[in-house]
Design a protein around this motif. Structure first.
Motif, mmCIF file in Angstrom:
data_model
loop_
_atom_site.group_PDB
_atom_site.id
_atom_site.type_symbol
_atom_site.label_atom_id
_atom_site.label_comp_id
_atom_site.label_asym_id
_atom_site.label_seq_id
_atom_site.Cartn_x
_atom_site.Cartn_y
_atom_site.Cartn_z
ATOM 1 N N GLU A 194 0.848 -1.124 -0.007
ATOM 2 C CA GLU A 194 0.000 -0.058 0.038
ATOM 3 C C GLU A 194 0.943 1.450 0.214
ATOM 4 N N GLY A 195 2.038 1.342 0.956
ATOM 5 C CA GLY A 195 2.907 2.368 0.902
ATOM 6 C C GLY A 195 3.326 2.959 -0.518
ATOM 7 N N ALA A 196 3.842 1.974 -1.222
ATOM 8 C CA ALA A 196 4.267 2.022 -2.496
ATOM 9 C C ALA A 196 3.066 2.530 -3.511
ATOM 10 N N VAL A 197 2.082 2.046 -3.432
ATOM 11 C CA VAL A 197 0.759 2.558 -4.584
ATOM 12 C C VAL A 197 0.543 3.855 -3.915
ATOM 13 N N ILE A 198 0.431 4.456 -2.882
ATOM 14 C CA ILE A 198 0.141 5.694 -2.338
ATOM 15 C C ILE A 198 0.965 6.529 -2.836
ATOM 16 N N ALA A 199 2.346 6.140 -2.842
ATOM 17 C CA ALA A 199 3.292 7.122 -3.054
ATOM 18 C C ALA A 199 3.132 7.273 -4.864
ATOM 19 N N GLU A 200 2.841 6.425 -5.464
ATOM 20 C CA GLU A 200 2.944 6.613 -7.152
ATOM 21 C C GLU A 200 1.395 6.868 -7.221
ATOM 22 N N ALA A 201 0.511 7.050 -6.421
ATOM 23 C CA ALA A 201 -1.015 7.746 -6.700
ATOM 24 C C ALA A 201 -0.650 9.371 -6.469
ATOM 25 N N ALA A 202 0.503 9.780 -5.684
ATOM 26 C CA ALA A 202 0.529 11.151 -5.468
ATOM 27 C C ALA A 202 1.009 11.732 -6.805
ATOM 28 N N ASP A 203 1.876 10.897 -7.572
ATOM 29 C CA ASP A 203 2.390 11.200 -8.780
ATOM 30 C C ASP A 203 1.236 11.364 -9.974
ATOM 31 N N VAL A 204 0.493 10.451 -9.774
ATOM 32 C CA VAL A 204 -0.630 10.297 -10.795
ATOM 33 C C VAL A 204 -1.636 11.451 -10.689
ATOM 34 N N ILE A 205 -1.850 11.841 -9.471
ATOM 35 C CA ILE A 205 -2.767 13.080 -8.998
ATOM 36 C C ILE A 205 -1.976 14.285 -9.667
ATOM 37 N N ALA A 206 -0.653 14.511 -9.524
ATOM 38 C CA ALA A 206 -0.064 15.585 -9.986
ATOM 39 C C ALA A 206 0.071 15.690 -11.587
ATOM 40 N N SER A 207 0.374 14.535 -12.106
ATOM 41 C CA SER A 207 0.417 14.664 -13.565
ATOM 42 C C SER A 207 -0.719 14.314 -14.422
ATOM 43 N N GLY A 208 -1.698 13.438 -13.902
ATOM 44 C CA GLY A 208 -2.859 13.220 -14.576
ATOM 45 C C GLY A 208 -2.585 11.675 -15.421
ATOM 46 N N GLU A 209 -1.275 11.457 -15.386
ATOM 47 C CA GLU A 209 -0.817 10.316 -16.139
ATOM 48 C C GLU A 209 -1.322 8.883 -15.444
ATOM 49 N N PRO A 210 -2.044 7.904 -15.986
ATOM 50 C CA PRO A 210 -2.270 6.838 -15.145
ATOM 51 C C PRO A 210 -0.868 5.941 -15.326
ATOM 52 N N LYS A 211 -0.704 5.052 -14.326
ATOM 53 C CA LYS A 211 0.271 3.830 -14.347
ATOM 54 C C LYS A 211 -0.318 2.675 -14.047
ATOM 55 N N VAL A 212 0.484 1.569 -14.514
ATOM 56 C CA VAL A 212 0.271 0.242 -14.133
ATOM 57 C C VAL A 212 1.473 -0.330 -13.298
ATOM 58 N N LEU A 213 1.206 -0.530 -12.207
ATOM 59 C CA LEU A 213 2.357 -1.006 -11.177
ATOM 60 C C LEU A 213 2.099 -2.386 -11.188
ATOM 61 N N GLU A 214 3.614 -3.206 -11.036
ATOM 62 C CA GLU A 214 3.631 -4.551 -10.821
ATOM 63 C C GLU A 214 4.477 -4.878 -9.843
ATOM 64 N N PHE A 215 4.006 -5.647 -8.809
ATOM 65 C CA PHE A 215 4.623 -6.217 -7.569
ATOM 66 C C PHE A 215 4.795 -7.616 -7.420
ATOM 67 N N GLY A 216 5.728 -8.195 -7.051
ATOM 68 C CA GLY A 216 6.099 -9.813 -7.048
ATOM 69 C C GLY A 216 7.413 -9.805 -6.216
#
Length: 111
Positions: free
Chosen positions: A64-86
């Protein structure tokens, strides 16, 4: 002792709508694919506002912490992202995703 509040029982997308009506900038993260053992099923949501407030879950707490950090960038830029974790990803190990599976999470800004 964990206390369940009324908001804990509300669908994250309903929370996102409420936050948007309150004038908050909001992103939603959605589990779009899983492989092997995954903490949350496809379709699980986590909503995040520009202040870092969040509701819901995409990983049972693992990433969740990594997703929340990436979401801040998405909110700022408006550009969606696909994240993969394994288990092979360093970020996933640091975040605690050692369950043997992988998850793919789509993050987009709403509104």
């Amino acid at each position: 002792m964990n206390t369940v509040t009324a908001d804990d029982q509300i669908d994250p997308l309903m929370i996102a709508e409420r936050w948007m009506l309150d004038g908050r900038e909001v992103a939603v993260a959605t589990v779009i694919e899983t492989w092997g053992s995954a903490p949350r099923p496809v379709g699980s949501h986590l909503v995040i506002d520009a202040n870092g407030d969040f509701h819901g879950s995409v990983s049972g707490g693992c990433v969740e912490g990594a997703v929340i950090a990436e979401a801040a960038d998405v909110i700022a830029s408006g550009e969606p992202k696909v994240l993969e974790f394994g288990v092979a990803d360093e970020i996933a190990w640091r975040a605690g995703l050692s369950c043997g599976g992988k998850i793919q999470v789509y993050v987009e800004r709403l509104g």
